[in-house]
Each structure stands twice: as C-alpha cells, then as structure tokens.
Motif scaffolding. Structure first.
Motif, PDB file in Angstrom:
ATOM      1  N   ASP A 162       0.812  -1.215   0.000  1.00  0.00           N
ATOM      2  CA  ASP A 162       0.000   0.000   0.000  1.00  0.00           C
ATOM      3  C   ASP A 162       0.849   1.270   0.000  1.00  0.00           C
ATOM      4  O   ASP A 162       0.546   2.219  -0.725  1.00  0.00           O
ATOM      5  CB  ASP A 162      -0.944   0.008   1.217  1.00  0.00           C
ATOM      6  CG  ASP A 162      -2.021  -1.066   1.101  1.00  0.00           C
ATOM      7  OD1 ASP A 162      -2.257  -1.553  -0.028  1.00  0.00           O
ATOM      8  OD2 ASP A 162      -2.604  -1.434   2.142  1.00  0.00           O
ATOM      9  N   CYS A 163       1.878   1.312   0.782  1.00  0.00           N
ATOM     10  CA  CYS A 163       2.709   2.511   0.891  1.00  0.00           C
ATOM     11  C   CYS A 163       4.167   2.229   0.521  1.00  0.00           C
ATOM     12  O   CYS A 163       5.090   2.878   1.033  1.00  0.00           O
ATOM     13  CB  CYS A 163       2.637   3.084   2.314  1.00  0.00           C
ATOM     14  SG  CYS A 163       0.980   3.622   2.805  1.00  0.00           S
ATOM     15  N   GLN A 164       4.388   1.281  -0.357  1.00  0.00           N
ATOM     16  CA  GLN A 164       5.754   0.914  -0.742  1.00  0.00           C
ATOM     17  C   GLN A 164       6.392   2.034  -1.557  1.00  0.00           C
ATOM     18  O   GLN A 164       5.853   2.479  -2.571  1.00  0.00           O
ATOM     19  CB  GLN A 164       5.715  -0.390  -1.556  1.00  0.00           C
ATOM     20  CG  GLN A 164       7.081  -0.939  -1.922  1.00  0.00           C
ATOM     21  CD  GLN A 164       6.972  -2.333  -2.509  1.00  0.00           C
ATOM     22  OE1 GLN A 164       6.839  -3.314  -1.771  1.00  0.00           O
ATOM     23  NE2 GLN A 164       7.006  -2.418  -3.825  1.00  0.00           N
ATOM     24  N   ALA A 165       7.581   2.496  -1.130  1.00  0.00           N
ATOM     25  CA  ALA A 165       8.250   3.614  -1.811  1.00  0.00           C
ATOM     26  C   ALA A 165       8.886   3.180  -3.109  1.00  0.00           C
ATOM     27  O   ALA A 165       8.844   3.908  -4.109  1.00  0.00           O
ATOM     28  CB  ALA A 165       9.297   4.223  -0.881  1.00  0.00           C
ATOM     29  N   SER A 191      -3.431  -0.003   6.852  1.00  0.00           N
ATOM     30  CA  SER A 191      -3.090   0.670   5.599  1.00  0.00           C
ATOM     31  C   SER A 191      -4.202   0.439   4.583  1.00  0.00           C
ATOM     32  O   SER A 191      -4.966  -0.521   4.684  1.00  0.00           O
ATOM     33  CB  SER A 191      -1.759   0.151   5.046  1.00  0.00           C
ATOM     34  OG  SER A 191      -1.873  -1.195   4.625  1.00  0.00           O
ATOM     35  N   CYS A 195      -1.999   4.060  -0.312  1.00  0.00           N
ATOM     36  CA  CYS A 195      -1.443   4.702   0.877  1.00  0.00           C
ATOM     37  C   CYS A 195      -2.337   5.845   1.373  1.00  0.00           C
ATOM     38  O   CYS A 195      -1.866   6.908   1.802  1.00  0.00           O
ATOM     39  CB  CYS A 195      -0.035   5.214   0.599  1.00  0.00           C
ATOM     40  SG  CYS A 195       0.979   5.436   2.102  1.00  0.00           S
ATOM     41  N   GLN A 196      -3.626   5.614   1.312  1.00  0.00           N
ATOM     42  CA  GLN A 196      -4.555   6.611   1.845  1.00  0.00           C
ATOM     43  C   GLN A 196      -4.454   6.645   3.372  1.00  0.00           C
ATOM     44  O   GLN A 196      -4.227   5.615   4.000  1.00  0.00           O
ATOM     45  CB  GLN A 196      -5.990   6.278   1.431  1.00  0.00           C
ATOM     46  CG  GLN A 196      -6.190   6.219  -0.091  1.00  0.00           C
ATOM     47  CD  GLN A 196      -7.599   5.813  -0.462  1.00  0.00           C
ATOM     48  OE1 GLN A 196      -8.564   6.104   0.279  1.00  0.00           O
ATOM     49  NE2 GLN A 196      -7.758   5.148  -1.591  1.00  0.00           N
TER      50      GLN A 196
END
Length: 228
Positions: A162-165, A191, A195-196
């Motif tokens: 979800d929030c993987q850079a 999550s 990445c809301q």
C-alpha cells in the motif's frame, strides 16, 4: 655297247646344265607334318603365356581388393564369401535433455518472531523462499514481487504494497535446498491501497491476526499470531 652306256649317263640338256631330281611325295608329307607340329607348339606357348599372365594379374587384384570409396578391405571367410572387416558407423547418440528448474518446488513460507505480543511490541514478519528441487532455480525476490499481508477474518488490516516507496527486481540463483529470507517490522498500523491515510488501529486485548507472505503468484500458508 660300252660306248652307248657312258653316253647315256653323261647326257646333258640343251642349255648345258645337269638335270635336277624332284622330291618325292613322301618328303612333302613329312615337311607338312613338321610345319604343322611347329605351328601348334607356337600357338600353345602363346595361349599358355596369356593364361599365366591372367593368373598373376587376378591373384594380385584379389590380394589387394580394397575399395577406397568404402574404406573396407574384403577378406574371405571360411564359407568362401567375402566379408567387410570394417564395421558400420555407430549411430549418433541422441543428446539427453538438459534438466531444468521445477518452479513448482520453489515454495514460500511465513513466520513471526513471536506467537504473542504484549502492548507496545511490534511483530517481525518474515518471508522465506526455498528451493525444494534438485536443480538450481532463478527466483526474483525483489520488492516488486513481495507482499506482507495481515488480515483478521475478512478484514484486510495491512499490506506492505500500500505505501511501498520503491518496487525493484532482485533475481537470485537458488541452489537445491537453499533459501532466502526477507524481514518486515510491522508497526501495528492499518493501511489502505494507494497509501490513503487511516486513523483506526488494529485491536489488541488478545486479538488474533493472520500473516500471509506472497512472492509473485506464490502464497504461503497462514501464520497466526496474537496481539495484546
């Protein structure tokens, strides 16, 4: 009387030469027989010479009857038939197929460093990929393939995607029986895809959660842990 006898023996021809007597028929027959025998002897010698030459020529060819095109020398076997001393060329062996990796034997497993976590303790989620085959296997263990997923029943709590850079590939050759591991410290947060932002927290108080490790299309069995 005596004068007449001498006159008769000394008679000459008109030309003054002595008379010559012709050979008798018996002499002619002997001469013909002699010439015929001599001719037969010559013919026999000529024919015999050709036969002898042919015998030597035939023997030489038989002793050296090698066919340069076939590369085999003919020899006589006990039955009188010619046999080739050179054997037929061996058939070309069919190459065996090269063994390849069996991707079905590459497995993924999930585990946590503890079964029960107290308040304020963050779980360490571990993904492990193993090669259970007998041949080396190329496996992409990059972040582009990994996912650390936490659920509780039908509730999707957290996903590392979800929030993987970054999303990177990392291809490694896994030897038979070898494995690679990746660890992810989970902060006990929720999550959402994209990445809301989300303010809700996972529940504690002895609630059970399920961790599933994924690598590409492969998913691990469930690893269960408890949060207090």
């Amino acid at each position: 009387m005596g004068g007449q006898g001498n006159s008769s023996r000394g008679r000459t021809t008109a030309s003054g030469s002595s008379m010559v007597r012709k050979p008798s028929p018996a002499v002619y027959r002997r001469r013909r027989l002699f010439l015929g025998a001599a001719l037969l002897l010559v013919i026999a010698l000529v024919v015999g010479g050709f036969s002898l030459a042919g015998a030597f020529s035939g023997g030489s060819e038989q002793a050296s009857s090698t066919d340069p095109a076939a590369g085999a020398t003919a020899s006589a076997d006990p039955s009188g038939q010619a046999s080739a001393s050179a054997s037929a060329p061996a058939p070309t062996p069919t190459p065996s197929p090269t063994p390849t990796c069996n991707q079905n034997l590459v497995t993924v497993s999930a585990s946590t460093d503890k079964a029960v976590y107290g308040p304020g303790e963050n779980p360490m989620l571990t993904l492990k990929v193993s090669n259970g085959g007998t041949m080396p296997c190329e496996v992409n263990i990059g972040t582009s393939q990994m996912e650390f997923l936490v659920t509780s029943g039908a509730d999707r709590i957290f996903s590392s995607r979800d929030c993987q850079a970054k999303s990177e590939d990392l291809v490694k050759m896994l030897a038979p029986g070898a494995s690679e591991t990746a660890n992810f410290p989970w902060s006990r947060n929720r999550s959402l895809e994209g990445c809301q932002p989300v303010e809700a927290k996972p529940g504690g108080g002895g609630a059970y959660y399920i961790f599933t490790a994924k690598l590409g299309s492969k998913a691990s069995p469930k690893a269960v842990f408890q949060l207090n």
